[in-house]
Design an enzyme around this catalytic site. Sequence first.
Site, PDB file in Angstrom:
ATOM      1  N   ASP A  41       0.832  -1.213   0.000  1.00 58.79           N
ATOM      2  CA  ASP A  41       0.000   0.000   0.000  1.00 58.79           C
ATOM      3  C   ASP A  41       0.864   1.261   0.000  1.00 58.79           C
ATOM      4  O   ASP A  41       2.026   1.241   0.416  1.00 58.79           O
ATOM      5  CB  ASP A  41      -0.905  -0.026   1.242  1.00 58.79           C
ATOM      6  CG  ASP A  41      -2.043   0.971   1.136  1.00 58.79           C
ATOM      7  OD1 ASP A  41      -2.418   1.330  -0.001  1.00 58.79           O
ATOM      8  OD2 ASP A  41      -2.564   1.388   2.182  1.00 58.79           O
ATOM      9  N   GLY A  42       0.269   2.363  -0.471  1.00 53.73           N
ATOM     10  CA  GLY A  42       0.911   3.684  -0.344  1.00 53.73           C
ATOM     11  C   GLY A  42       1.558   4.218  -1.607  1.00 53.73           C
ATOM     12  O   GLY A  42       2.216   5.254  -1.562  1.00 53.73           O
ATOM     13  N   HIS A  58       2.684   3.791  -8.761  1.00 54.97           N
ATOM     14  CA  HIS A  58       2.501   2.365  -9.083  1.00 54.97           C
ATOM     15  C   HIS A  58       3.719   1.851  -9.861  1.00 54.97           C
ATOM     16  O   HIS A  58       4.224   0.760  -9.614  1.00 54.97           O
ATOM     17  CB  HIS A  58       1.231   2.152  -9.903  1.00 54.97           C
ATOM     18  CG  HIS A  58      -0.024   2.519  -9.164  1.00 54.97           C
ATOM     19  ND1 HIS A  58      -0.278   2.102  -7.881  1.00 54.97           N
ATOM     20  CD2 HIS A  58      -1.096   3.274  -9.523  1.00 54.97           C
ATOM     21  CE1 HIS A  58      -1.452   2.573  -7.479  1.00 54.97           C
ATOM     22  NE2 HIS A  58      -1.967   3.295  -8.464  1.00 54.97           N
ATOM     23  N   GLU A  88     -12.237  -4.401  -4.578  1.00 59.33           N
ATOM     24  CA  GLU A  88     -12.724  -3.019  -4.419  1.00 59.33           C
ATOM     25  C   GLU A  88     -11.947  -2.027  -5.291  1.00 59.33           C
ATOM     26  O   GLU A  88     -12.456  -0.955  -5.622  1.00 59.33           O
ATOM     27  CB  GLU A  88     -12.634  -2.590  -2.943  1.00 59.33           C
ATOM     28  CG  GLU A  88     -13.628  -3.271  -2.016  1.00 59.33           C
ATOM     29  CD  GLU A  88     -13.288  -4.717  -1.659  1.00 59.33           C
ATOM     30  OE1 GLU A  88     -14.207  -5.472  -1.347  1.00 59.33           O
ATOM     31  OE2 GLU A  88     -12.098  -5.101  -1.711  1.00 59.33           O
ATOM     32  N   TRP A  90     -11.409  -2.121  -8.303  1.00 54.84           N
ATOM     33  CA  TRP A  90     -12.067  -1.905  -9.607  1.00 54.84           C
ATOM     34  C   TRP A  90     -12.844  -0.593  -9.621  1.00 54.84           C
ATOM     35  O   TRP A  90     -13.133  -0.044 -10.675  1.00 54.84           O
ATOM     36  CB  TRP A  90     -13.036  -3.048  -9.940  1.00 54.84           C
ATOM     37  CG  TRP A  90     -12.384  -4.346 -10.333  1.00 54.84           C
ATOM     38  CD1 TRP A  90     -12.459  -5.521  -9.645  1.00 54.84           C
ATOM     39  CD2 TRP A  90     -11.595  -4.621 -11.499  1.00 54.84           C
ATOM     40  NE1 TRP A  90     -11.749  -6.503 -10.301  1.00 54.84           N
ATOM     41  CE2 TRP A  90     -11.216  -5.976 -11.449  1.00 54.84           C
ATOM     42  CE3 TRP A  90     -11.170  -3.850 -12.586  1.00 54.84           C
ATOM     43  CZ2 TRP A  90     -10.433  -6.589 -12.418  1.00 54.84           C
ATOM     44  CZ3 TRP A  90     -10.383  -4.464 -13.569  1.00 54.84           C
ATOM     45  CH2 TRP A  90     -10.023  -5.805 -13.480  1.00 54.84           C
ATOM     46  N   ARG A  92     -11.884   2.238  -8.628  1.00 53.07           N
ATOM     47  CA  ARG A  92     -11.020   3.416  -8.801  1.00 53.07           C
ATOM     48  C   ARG A  92     -11.250   4.025 -10.196  1.00 53.07           C
ATOM     49  O   ARG A  92     -11.833   3.370 -11.068  1.00 53.07           O
ATOM     50  CB  ARG A  92      -9.557   2.999  -8.654  1.00 53.07           C
ATOM     51  CG  ARG A  92      -9.239   2.632  -7.223  1.00 53.07           C
ATOM     52  CD  ARG A  92      -7.757   2.576  -6.999  1.00 53.07           C
ATOM     53  NE  ARG A  92      -7.489   2.285  -5.611  1.00 53.07           N
ATOM     54  CZ  ARG A  92      -6.307   2.337  -5.053  1.00 53.07           C
ATOM     55  NH1 ARG A  92      -5.252   2.674  -5.788  1.00 53.07           N
ATOM     56  NH2 ARG A  92      -6.144   2.059  -3.783  1.00 53.07           N
ATOM     57  N   LEU A 152      10.441 -20.827  -4.651  1.00 52.25           N
ATOM     58  CA  LEU A 152       9.543 -19.839  -4.038  1.00 52.25           C
ATOM     59  C   LEU A 152       8.245 -19.809  -4.839  1.00 52.25           C
ATOM     60  O   LEU A 152       8.286 -19.734  -6.069  1.00 52.25           O
ATOM     61  CB  LEU A 152      10.193 -18.448  -4.072  1.00 52.25           C
ATOM     62  CG  LEU A 152       9.289 -17.262  -3.717  1.00 52.25           C
ATOM     63  CD1 LEU A 152       9.006 -17.231  -2.213  1.00 52.25           C
ATOM     64  CD2 LEU A 152       9.922 -15.939  -4.125  1.00 52.25           C
ATOM     65  N   ARG A 209       2.059  -4.853   6.148  1.00 52.58           N
ATOM     66  CA  ARG A 209       1.341  -3.803   5.420  1.00 52.58           C
ATOM     67  C   ARG A 209       2.221  -2.556   5.398  1.00 52.58           C
ATOM     68  O   ARG A 209       2.673  -2.092   6.449  1.00 52.58           O
ATOM     69  CB  ARG A 209      -0.002  -3.469   6.058  1.00 52.58           C
ATOM     70  CG  ARG A 209      -0.723  -2.390   5.232  1.00 52.58           C
ATOM     71  CD  ARG A 209      -2.192  -2.249   5.543  1.00 52.58           C
ATOM     72  NE  ARG A 209      -2.790  -1.321   4.592  1.00 52.58           N
ATOM     73  CZ  ARG A 209      -4.027  -1.369   4.136  1.00 52.58           C
ATOM     74  NH1 ARG A 209      -4.823  -2.321   4.545  1.00 52.58           N
ATOM     75  NH2 ARG A 209      -4.481  -0.482   3.274  1.00 52.58           N
ATOM     76  N   ARG A 215      -5.178  -1.946   8.979  1.00 53.92           N
ATOM     77  CA  ARG A 215      -6.333  -2.772   8.586  1.00 53.92           C
ATOM     78  C   ARG A 215      -5.899  -3.791   7.533  1.00 53.92           C
ATOM     79  O   ARG A 215      -4.870  -3.646   6.884  1.00 53.92           O
ATOM     80  CB  ARG A 215      -7.480  -1.907   8.069  1.00 53.92           C
ATOM     81  CG  ARG A 215      -7.107  -0.984   6.920  1.00 53.92           C
ATOM     82  CD  ARG A 215      -8.314  -0.164   6.430  1.00 53.92           C
ATOM     83  NE  ARG A 215      -7.892   0.826   5.444  1.00 53.92           N
ATOM     84  CZ  ARG A 215      -7.770   2.128   5.691  1.00 53.92           C
ATOM     85  NH1 ARG A 215      -8.041   2.608   6.880  1.00 53.92           N
ATOM     86  NH2 ARG A 215      -7.360   2.955   4.746  1.00 53.92           N
ATOM     87  N   SER A 217      -7.982  -4.696   4.937  1.00 54.84           N
ATOM     88  CA  SER A 217      -8.581  -4.359   3.636  1.00 54.84           C
ATOM     89  C   SER A 217      -8.929  -5.606   2.807  1.00 54.84           C
ATOM     90  O   SER A 217      -8.606  -5.687   1.621  1.00 54.84           O
ATOM     91  CB  SER A 217      -7.655  -3.432   2.831  1.00 54.84           C
ATOM     92  OG  SER A 217      -7.406  -2.250   3.542  1.00 54.84           O
TER      93      SER A 217
HETATM   94  C1  IPE Z   1      -5.299  -2.618  -0.206  1.00 52.89           C
HETATM   95  O1  IPE Z   1      -5.010  -1.286  -0.413  1.00 52.89           O
HETATM   96  C2  IPE Z   1      -5.304  -3.365  -1.501  1.00 52.89           C
HETATM   97  C3  IPE Z   1      -4.006  -3.533  -2.127  1.00 52.89           C
HETATM   98  C4  IPE Z   1      -2.857  -3.214  -1.611  1.00 52.89           C
HETATM   99  C5  IPE Z   1      -4.030  -4.162  -3.428  1.00 52.89           C
HETATM  100  P1  IPE Z   1      -6.164  -0.192  -0.570  1.00 52.89           P
HETATM  101  O2  IPE Z   1      -5.479   1.111  -0.757  1.00 52.89           O
HETATM  102  O3  IPE Z   1      -7.116  -0.583  -1.626  1.00 52.89           O
HETATM  103  O4  IPE Z   1      -6.891  -0.278   0.842  1.00 52.89           O
HETATM  104  P2  IPE Z   1      -7.729   0.828   1.653  1.00 52.89           P
HETATM  105  O5  IPE Z   1      -8.726   1.393   0.707  1.00 52.89           O
HETATM  106  O6  IPE Z   1      -6.769   1.845   2.151  1.00 52.89           O
HETATM  107  O7  IPE Z   1      -8.336   0.062   2.801  1.00 52.89           O
HETATM  108  C1  IPE Z   2      -1.367   0.374  -3.418  1.00 53.71           C
HETATM  109  O1  IPE Z   2      -1.207   1.744  -3.379  1.00 53.71           O
HETATM  110  C2  IPE Z   2      -1.647  -0.153  -4.810  1.00 53.71           C
HETATM  111  C3  IPE Z   2      -3.032  -0.597  -5.015  1.00 53.71           C
HETATM  112  C4  IPE Z   2      -3.967  -0.633  -4.121  1.00 53.71           C
HETATM  113  C5  IPE Z   2      -3.381  -1.018  -6.348  1.00 53.71           C
HETATM  114  P1  IPE Z   2      -2.442   2.749  -3.381  1.00 53.71           P
HETATM  115  O2  IPE Z   2      -2.779   3.067  -4.797  1.00 53.71           O
HETATM  116  O3  IPE Z   2      -3.547   2.237  -2.569  1.00 53.71           O
HETATM  117  O4  IPE Z   2      -1.791   4.020  -2.691  1.00 53.71           O
HETATM  118  P2  IPE Z   2      -2.452   4.938  -1.581  1.00 53.71           P
HETATM  119  O5  IPE Z   2      -2.851   4.041  -0.462  1.00 53.71           O
HETATM  120  O6  IPE Z   2      -3.621   5.624  -2.215  1.00 53.71           O
HETATM  121  O7  IPE Z   2      -1.363   5.864  -1.183  1.00 53.71           O
HETATM  122 MG    MG Z   3      -4.074   2.404  -0.588  1.00 56.24          MG
END
Ligand code: IPE
Ligand code: IPE
Ligand code: MG
Length: 290
Positions: A41-42, A58, A88, A90, A92, A152, A209, A215, A217
Amino acid sequence: MASFRHLFKPDPYLQSEDDKRVQTDLSGTGQIPSHVGIIMDGNGRWAEERGLTRGAGHQAGIASVRDITRAARELGIKYLTLYAFSTENWRRPRKEVALLMSLLRKMLHEEMKEMRENGVRLNTIGQSNALPKEVQRDLFGAIDDTSDNDRLTLTLALSYSGRWDLVRAMQMMALDIRRGKVSPEDIDDRLVKSYLTTAELPDPDLIIRTSGELRLSNFLLWESAYSEIYVTKTAWPDFRRDDLYDAIRDFQRRERRFGLTGNQVKKAEEITPQQESYIQRIVNALTKGN
Ligand code: IPE
Ligand code: IPE
Ligand code: MG
């Protein structure tokens, strides 16, 4: 020849002598988790903080996938599961989804050779048929190409969510009950697990995470019952092998009790220290000791 050396960019993700030392230390200090799951994430926030587009975040995250996969393989982690795209996600913006799908294909193309040569078996969990056709083709091509590898297992969770998997499992189980293949009395933990897309994977020992959210997610809901959870503020594009080593060090300091008391766990460790699965060790010792 030496004068041409500067023309070749050194690969920053290769295992250095320092890495070898740290990896040996980690293996000597405690258990290396057999299955690590990562909620990557992030990416978006990482990019926005730098005045870049979310897509650039990304894109930057691909280098982390490469480095962490290599480090996991070197450490002897047997299963690495990366949460790359949730059910979820999808929802975006369409452009971001399209970019994520094209980056996925790019990553598959770029990493194929390395996976093939280094014993990495690619696997996927999630609703694959919801992915664009060309992604499905590349994904299943790569899975076929690496199916003999066994060092792996790299599982990409794509169009995945824990609830989706549980609902799907319940539907299949209900069909088998209707056909008379299963009776309701047969339903137990093992049977439920056998219907999940993760049936062949052990439950994750450690879930990491990145980027600070506390969380799951919708990641591996059934399988994470007794996973150790490690959250770091570091965003995914900055998460590299040293951060993985930190997570494993932290994991090795935990006491996994699986609902038992600390004393029971210690006793179990003394009796059968060599058995391969931690929970098995505890259960065996308890049944022998009582
Ligand atoms: C979780 O990240 C899903 C992935 C890392 C693929 P999200 O960014 O979608 O989760 P939320 O919305 O912060 O809970
Ligand atoms: C994780 O990063 C990648 C996916 C969920 C596809 P995010 O795109 O959720 O990045 P943040 O959480 O919005 O920073
Ligand atoms: Mg995120």
